[in-house]
Design a protein around this motif. Structure first.
Motif, PDB file in Angstrom:
ATOM      1  N   VAL A   5       0.939  -1.092   0.043  1.00 12.17           N
ATOM      2  CA  VAL A   5       0.165  -0.008   0.026  1.00 12.17           C
ATOM      3  C   VAL A   5       0.876   1.290   0.004  1.00 12.17           C
ATOM      4  O   VAL A   5       1.828   1.390   0.892  1.00 12.17           O
ATOM      5  CB  VAL A   5      -0.906   0.090   1.088  1.00 12.17           C
ATOM      6  N   GLN A   6       0.820   2.096  -1.115  1.00  7.68           N
ATOM      7  CA  GLN A   6       1.766   3.068  -1.141  1.00  7.68           C
ATOM      8  C   GLN A   6       1.121   4.198  -0.192  1.00  7.68           C
ATOM      9  O   GLN A   6       1.906   5.195   0.531  1.00  7.68           O
ATOM     10  CB  GLN A   6       1.672   3.491  -2.589  1.00  7.68           C
ATOM     11  N   ASN A   7      -0.117   4.638  -0.266  1.00  4.57           N
ATOM     12  CA  ASN A   7      -0.935   5.587   0.274  1.00  4.57           C
ATOM     13  C   ASN A   7      -2.144   5.045   1.075  1.00  4.57           C
ATOM     14  O   ASN A   7      -3.131   4.594   0.694  1.00  4.57           O
ATOM     15  CB  ASN A   7      -1.422   6.647  -0.522  1.00  4.57           C
ATOM     16  N   ASP A  12     -12.772   4.394   0.383  1.00  5.80           N
ATOM     17  CA  ASP A  12     -13.483   3.244   1.077  1.00  5.80           C
ATOM     18  C   ASP A  12     -13.390   2.030   0.442  1.00  5.80           C
ATOM     19  O   ASP A  12     -13.386   1.016   0.518  1.00  5.80           O
ATOM     20  CB  ASP A  12     -15.007   3.698   1.231  1.00  5.80           C
ATOM     21  N   ALA A  13     -13.452   2.077  -1.273  1.00 11.24           N
ATOM     22  CA  ALA A  13     -13.303   1.203  -1.993  1.00 11.24           C
ATOM     23  C   ALA A  13     -11.932   0.421  -1.858  1.00 11.24           C
ATOM     24  O   ALA A  13     -11.921  -0.635  -1.929  1.00 11.24           O
ATOM     25  CB  ALA A  13     -13.653   1.620  -3.586  1.00 11.24           C
ATOM     26  N   GLU A  14     -11.024   1.219  -2.033  1.00 16.89           N
ATOM     27  CA  GLU A  14      -9.766   0.909  -1.888  1.00 16.89           C
ATOM     28  C   GLU A  14      -9.390   0.241  -0.710  1.00 16.89           C
ATOM     29  O   GLU A  14      -8.612  -0.649  -0.491  1.00 16.89           O
ATOM     30  CB  GLU A  14      -8.522   1.971  -2.090  1.00 16.89           C
ATOM     31  N   LEU A  17     -10.793  -3.128  -0.798  1.00 15.17           N
ATOM     32  CA  LEU A  17      -9.762  -4.198  -1.583  1.00 15.17           C
ATOM     33  C   LEU A  17      -8.558  -4.357  -0.913  1.00 15.17           C
ATOM     34  O   LEU A  17      -8.102  -5.670  -1.101  1.00 15.17           O
ATOM     35  CB  LEU A  17      -9.424  -3.209  -2.859  1.00 15.17           C
ATOM     36  N   ILE A  18      -8.079  -3.679  -0.094  1.00 19.39           N
ATOM     37  CA  ILE A  18      -7.012  -3.885   0.636  1.00 19.39           C
ATOM     38  C   ILE A  18      -7.310  -5.273   1.641  1.00 19.39           C
ATOM     39  O   ILE A  18      -6.622  -6.167   1.696  1.00 19.39           O
ATOM     40  CB  ILE A  18      -6.228  -2.871   1.584  1.00 19.39           C
TER      41      ILE A  18
END
Length: 296
Positions: A5-7, A12-14, A17-18
């Motif tokens: 994870v860069q940032n 919320d979607a990201e 996904l994580i």
């Protein structure tokens, strides 16, 4: 699945996904490496990529979206124009004016062109829209056209995403190497997030390893240690399997390439002569004992 994870302050979607990708730990789950919330500078334009997932057989650029309002019905995905849910504009959380399909086209083309410029053009880049509905919403997808390089998943169940990668792995035949992943990470400007070679090999990516691709990153030492270990194993294999014990003079006082150390050489020779004398004395003692006290 390795997740980088860069940032962490993503949408919320990201974040969803994580969480989904990090659950793929079992050997039966999809393997690979994912980078979340990264950027690709291509043709004087910075492309923000929600996620890029590499598996040993594929590269997938993911556009992740969530709804801002409860909407039920059929999500219409036209070839051009806005996305509709039962005739109403889809209320996505992102502030972009373009649709996930339009962004996917732009981002996948940029990634494909970047890889092609580095000798990886024979590998297809797929676009995937992951739409996370609001709790309790019932949404179906209607896509009136076919594009093998783009798919849409509307779900809050991580198993649907897992199924997508399983189906993709069954029909893809291109093989990604650990070096390919290193080249991509360097180009994306995320070298600090590049996994160590052994981690990529464990995920199913092919070798051999070009250690120079890891230079300048935090895993450089691990890459060099891996290369040294591989060189040692090759040397042992070429020597017919004979391995010097730890007390060997050449192990205790090894030669250093480019360094002529007479003190180390003296210690190595002295220890070797001492071992030869000790072995000869033991043999003399055994032979003498047998001749003196053995049967006549």
């Amino acid at each position: 699945m390795l997740v980088r994870v860069q940032n962490a302050a993503g949408t919320d979607a990201e974040l969803a996904l994580i969480d989904w990708l990090r659950t793929w730990k079992d050997p039966s789950r999809p393997h690979g490496v994912a980078t979340i919330n990264c950027g690709l500078f291509h043709n004087d334009h910075l492309h923000h990529l929600d996620a890029v997932v590499w598996t040993p057989t594929s590269c997938v650029v993911i556009e992740a979206e969530t709804f801002t309002a409860p909407q039920d019905g059929v999500l219409e995905i036209p070839l051009n124009g806005p996305w509709l849910v039962s005739g109403e504009i889809a209320q996505f959380a992102g502030a972009e004016k373009s649709t996930p399909l339009e962004r996917s086209r732009e981002h996948t083309f940029a990634m494909q062109d970047y890889l092609a410029a580095r000798g990886l053009g024979q590998r297809a880049v797929h676009g995937l829209g992951v739409i996370v509905p609001m709790p309790g919403a019932q949404i179906d997808v209607h896509q009136g056209w076919s594009d093998p390089s783009f798919d849409v998943i509307v779900t809050d169940d991580p198993y649907r995403l897992e199924q997508y990668f399983e189906l993709l792995a069954a029909k893809e035949h291109n093989l990604w190497t650990a070096n390919d992943i290193a080249i991509a990470f360097r180009g994306l400007g995320i070298l600090p997030y590049l996994p160590a070679p052994q981690d990529l090999l464990n995920e199913g990516f092919l070798g051999p390893i070009d250690v120079t691709l890891w230079h300048g990153g935090p895993t450089q030492a691990q890459a060099e240690a891996y290369a040294e270990e591989q060189a040692r194993r090759e040397q042992e294999a070429q020597s017919g399997g004979l391995v010097a014990p730890w007390y060997s003079p050449w192990k205790l006082y090894p030669r250093v390439e480019g360094d002529l150390d007479f003190g180390r050489a003296f210690l190595r020779i002295t220890l070797a002569l001492g071992m030869i004398i000790a072995i000869a004395w033991v043999l003399w003692f055994v032979v003498t004992a047998v001749l003196t006290y053995g049967p006549a």
